[in-house]
Design an enzyme around this catalytic site. Structure first.
Site, PDB file in Angstrom:
ATOM      1  N   GLU A 175      -1.957  -8.775   4.475  1.00  0.00           N
ATOM      2  CA  GLU A 175      -1.894  -9.281   5.711  1.00  0.00           C
ATOM      3  C   GLU A 175      -3.277  -9.177   6.728  1.00  0.00           C
ATOM      4  OE1 GLU A 175      -1.034  -6.329   4.590  1.00  0.00           O
ATOM      5  OE2 GLU A 175      -1.749  -4.645   5.843  1.00  0.00           O
ATOM      6  N   HIS A 179      -3.875  -5.093   0.511  1.00  0.00           N
ATOM      7  CA  HIS A 179      -3.346  -5.337   2.152  1.00  0.00           C
ATOM      8  C   HIS A 179      -3.625  -6.733   2.116  1.00  0.00           C
ATOM      9  CE1 HIS A 179      -2.358  -1.532   4.060  1.00  0.00           C
ATOM     10  NE2 HIS A 179      -3.323  -1.074   3.408  1.00  0.00           N
ATOM     11  N   CYS A 199       0.813  -1.395  -0.065  1.00  0.00           N
ATOM     12  CA  CYS A 199       0.004  -0.050  -0.088  1.00  0.00           C
ATOM     13  C   CYS A 199       0.862   1.147  -0.039  1.00  0.00           C
ATOM     14  CB  CYS A 199      -0.877   0.042   1.191  1.00  0.00           C
ATOM     15  SG  CYS A 199      -2.693   1.292   0.806  1.00  0.00           S
TER      16      CYS A 199
END
Ligand code: MN
Length: 246
Positions: free
Chosen positions: A219, A217, A112
């Protein structure tokens, strides 16, 4: 006692107030994702630019995390009225980490904001606000939960990313109002959103060391989508080169 000898991953961070005290801040999801993939995370605070060389030499790879907008002065642009919070010290430290990682041949995973600073540090520019400057763009700033995948991206089948994910279309989350404008000459685009052409992933022109930048993202998706775990595992694998003994 077992001593781990897994790759050490330096994770960039920011400063946020906790209990009214400015504190080192990083979303724990990054720590979990690196740990789950077999890495040993260490958080790099916003220190001084001079520390970047030593930090990179201590680490086997660098993870550049999400966060503030990148200061437009870095790519010689005036700030748009839509620019959000910036952090000059963080910009400078992360730029140095990127250059040092390249010099020391250490892999980079940039997520990002990480993708934005990667592109800018290597000579590219940004769209400061997608809605303002790209009126036909789809929504890239989802109001859905961070772990919900809201738009599709198309992945170049000749890319390293495709090799990891094994799919040319995936759904991802999207929490950005900025995007790559002019791509760095050191990078190639490997994923886009089809309706508006926004760049969603890049890789280094040179294959070694790995430089992988992604706009979404992973994660946040890792608990639902095993391919996002594979992405972190691939990165850790690239960091797992034999250590120099001298
Ligand atoms: Mn997006």
């Amino acid at each position: 006692m077992t001593v781990l000898n897994n790759p050490v991953i330096g994770i960039s961070s920011t400063i946020k107030k906790h209990n009214n005290t400015p504190s080192v801040d990083v979303n724990e999801k990054y720590i979990q994702a690196i740990t789950q993939a077999g890495g040993v995370p260490i958080v790099l605070p916003i220190g001084t630019e001079e520390m970047a060389e030593q930090w990179v030499s201590l680490c086997d790879g660098i993870l550049l995390t999400g966060g503030e907008d990148v200061g437009p002065y870095l790519y010689h642009a005036h700030p748009s009225p839509q620019i959000q919070k910036t952090n000059e010290k963080r910009d400078k430290i992360e730029s140095k980490l990127i250059i040092q990682a390249q010099n020391q041949k250490k892999p980079i995973l940039a997520i990002c904001r990480g993708l934005s600073i990667l592109n800018v540090a290597l000579g590219g520019t940004l769209i400061q606000d997608i809605n303002t400057y790209t009126p036909n763009a789809i929504n890239h700033n989802q109001q859905a939960a961070r772990s919900d995948a809201t738009h599709e991206v198309e992945i170049d089948e000749s890319s390293y990313l495709y090799n990891i994910l094994k799919r040319s279309k995936i759904r991802v989350n999207s929490m950005h109002h900025q995007a790559i404008d002019v791509l760095s000459p050191a990078l190639k685009k490997v994923a886009i959103t089809a309706p508006d052409g926004m760049i969603e992933a890049v890789e280094g022109i040179d294959e070694n060391p790995l430089v992988l930048g992604i706009q979404w993202h992973p994660e946040e998706l890792a608990s639902k989508d095993p391919s996002m775990v594979a992405l972190f595992q691939a990165f850790i694998g690239e960091c797992n080169q034999p250590k120099k003994t001298n």
